[in-house]
Scaffold this motif. Structure first.
Motif, short mmCIF file in Angstrom:
data_model
loop_
_atom_site.label_atom_id
_atom_site.label_comp_id
_atom_site.label_asym_id
_atom_site.label_seq_id
_atom_site.Cartn_x
_atom_site.Cartn_y
_atom_site.Cartn_z
N ALA A 19 0.81 -1.21 0.00
CA ALA A 19 0.00 0.00 0.00
C ALA A 19 0.85 1.26 0.00
CB ALA A 19 -0.92 0.00 1.22
N VAL A 20 2.15 1.13 0.21
CA VAL A 20 3.01 2.30 0.28
C VAL A 20 3.33 2.78 -1.13
CG1 VAL A 20 5.25 3.19 1.03
CG2 VAL A 20 4.02 1.56 2.47
N ARG A 21 2.84 3.95 -1.48
CA ARG A 21 3.05 4.49 -2.82
C ARG A 21 3.86 5.79 -2.78
NH1 ARG A 21 2.76 0.31 -5.33
NH2 ARG A 21 2.55 1.39 -7.31
N ARG A 22 4.02 6.38 -1.62
CA ARG A 22 4.80 7.62 -1.51
C ARG A 22 6.29 7.31 -1.61
NH1 ARG A 22 2.17 12.00 0.95
NH2 ARG A 22 -0.04 11.91 0.44
N VAL A 23 7.00 8.11 -2.38
CA VAL A 23 8.45 7.95 -2.53
C VAL A 23 9.10 9.33 -2.45
CG1 VAL A 23 10.34 7.03 -3.91
CG2 VAL A 23 8.07 5.98 -4.07
N LEU A 24 10.04 9.48 -1.55
CA LEU A 24 10.79 10.73 -1.45
C LEU A 24 12.13 10.55 -2.17
CD1 LEU A 24 10.78 13.60 -0.21
CD2 LEU A 24 12.13 12.64 1.68
N LEU A 25 12.42 11.42 -3.12
CA LEU A 25 13.66 11.36 -3.90
C LEU A 25 14.64 12.41 -3.38
CD1 LEU A 25 12.13 11.11 -7.50
CD2 LEU A 25 12.63 9.27 -5.91
N VAL A 26 15.87 11.96 -3.09
CA VAL A 26 16.88 12.86 -2.53
C VAL A 26 18.10 12.86 -3.46
CG1 VAL A 26 18.21 13.49 -0.48
CG2 VAL A 26 16.07 12.19 -0.23
N HIS A 27 18.44 14.02 -4.01
CA HIS A 27 19.52 14.12 -5.00
C HIS A 27 20.89 14.11 -4.33
CE1 HIS A 27 20.36 18.35 -4.01
NE2 HIS A 27 19.05 18.50 -3.92
N GLY A 28 21.93 14.07 -5.14
CA GLY A 28 23.29 13.99 -4.64
C GLY A 28 24.05 15.30 -4.73
N LEU A 29 25.35 15.21 -4.54
CA LEU A 29 26.24 16.37 -4.55
C LEU A 29 26.24 17.05 -5.92
CD1 LEU A 29 28.45 17.79 -2.74
CD2 LEU A 29 30.12 16.38 -3.98
N TRP A 30 26.27 18.38 -5.91
CA TRP A 30 26.33 19.20 -7.12
C TRP A 30 25.05 19.10 -7.97
CZ3 TRP A 30 31.51 16.54 -8.59
CH2 TRP A 30 32.53 16.98 -7.73
N MET A 31 24.05 18.43 -7.47
CA MET A 31 22.84 18.20 -8.24
C MET A 31 21.71 19.12 -7.77
SD MET A 31 23.22 15.71 -10.50
CE MET A 31 24.30 14.31 -10.85
N PRO A 32 20.94 19.68 -8.68
CA PRO A 32 19.72 20.40 -8.30
C PRO A 32 18.57 19.40 -8.22
CG PRO A 32 20.04 20.61 -10.64
CD PRO A 32 21.21 19.80 -10.13
N PRO A 33 17.47 19.76 -7.59
CA PRO A 33 16.30 18.88 -7.56
C PRO A 33 15.85 18.46 -8.95
CG PRO A 33 16.03 20.66 -5.98
CD PRO A 33 17.27 20.98 -6.77
N LEU A 34 16.07 19.31 -9.93
CA LEU A 34 15.69 19.02 -11.31
C LEU A 34 16.30 17.71 -11.81
CD1 LEU A 34 14.28 20.08 -13.91
CD2 LEU A 34 16.44 21.19 -14.49
N ALA A 35 17.45 17.33 -11.27
CA ALA A 35 18.12 16.11 -11.71
C ALA A 35 17.31 14.86 -11.43
CB ALA A 35 19.48 16.00 -11.03
N MET A 36 16.35 14.95 -10.52
CA MET A 36 15.55 13.78 -10.15
C MET A 36 14.23 13.69 -10.92
SD MET A 36 17.63 12.61 -7.90
CE MET A 36 16.81 11.32 -6.98
N ARG A 37 14.00 14.63 -11.82
CA ARG A 37 12.69 14.67 -12.48
C ARG A 37 12.42 13.47 -13.40
NH1 ARG A 37 10.64 20.73 -14.22
NH2 ARG A 37 10.43 21.54 -12.09
#
Length: 222
Positions: A19-37
């Motif tokens: 039932a767990v559908r929520r996922v939190l994405l955490v980017h790495g060094l030198w990366m903006p949040p956009l990198a996880m899109r």
């Protein structure tokens, strides 16, 4: 590898893993949040509800980022976390500081759990240390502690293309930034090696396929 059993009070047992559908994405060094899109879009198309967590990986402090991850997770529903490189360390440090966070599974992408050899080499020079920002200490030390009651899996890359090869010497398989041996620690629920570079793990379809398998079952595909 057999997934580590979870205790009766885990977030997985409280909500039911499927039932767990929520996922939190955490980017790495030198990366903006956009990198996880791209990763977020692929998870969404598979029926998950991804959210991207952004933080200042260079000028911001590790403590501030870890506390922000904790705040983001603390009052939410049971959630999976996917962390790329430093992002995986941030997620694990958040769980170390607050083990009761409602996290079910953590999928790491190229995270140097044993500490980054590249970061250690760069830290020897004051100029190159600046490129690591205030996350240098965490990158050097890694995080070999794994949270009880939470399954942690690792997707590592074997394509040797990355800036890390310009500053450090690798012995064995690596993804251009992180060596394979740096991604293994006792207690991982599962570990898989794929043909991708360090940054390529963010856009690799095989990486997404493996992450989806792990989030759904606690094990990678063979």
């Amino acid at each position: 590898m057999t997934p580590t059993p979870r205790g009766p009070e885990s977030a997985a047992d409280a909500a039911g893993v499927q039932a767990v559908r929520r996922v939190l994405l955490v980017h790495g060094l030198w990366m903006p949040p956009l990198a996880m899109r791209t990763l977020a879009a692929r998870l969404r198309s598979a029926g998950y509800e991804p959210a991207i967590f952004g933080y200042r990986s260079i000028v911001g402090s590790t403590r501030a980022a870890v506390d922000a991850v904790r705040d983001r997770l603390r009052h939410g529903p049971p959630t999976h976390v996917v962390g790329h490189s430093l992002g995986g360390l941030m997620a694990l440090e958040a769980l170390r500081a607050e083990p009761t966070l409602p996290v079910v599974r953590v999928a790491c992408l190229g995270t140097p759990l044993c500490g980054s050899g590249v970061a250690q080499v760069m830290s020897r020079n004051p100029l190159t240390t600046l490129y690591l920002g205030r996350s240098a200490a965490l990158l050097r030390s890694g995080c070999t502690w794994l949270p009880p009651g939470v399954e942690v899996g690792m997707v590592a890359g074997s394509r040797p293309r990355g800036l890390g090869a310009l500053v450090a010497r690798f012995d064995g398989v690596h993804d251009g930034t992180v060596q394979l041996d740096e991604t293994r620690v006792p207690g991982l629920a599962d570990h898989v090696l794929i043909d991708a570079s360090h940054s390529g793990l963010l856009v690799s379809r095989e990486a997404v396929r493996q992450v989806l398998a792990f989030l759904g079952s606690g094990a990678f595909l063979r």
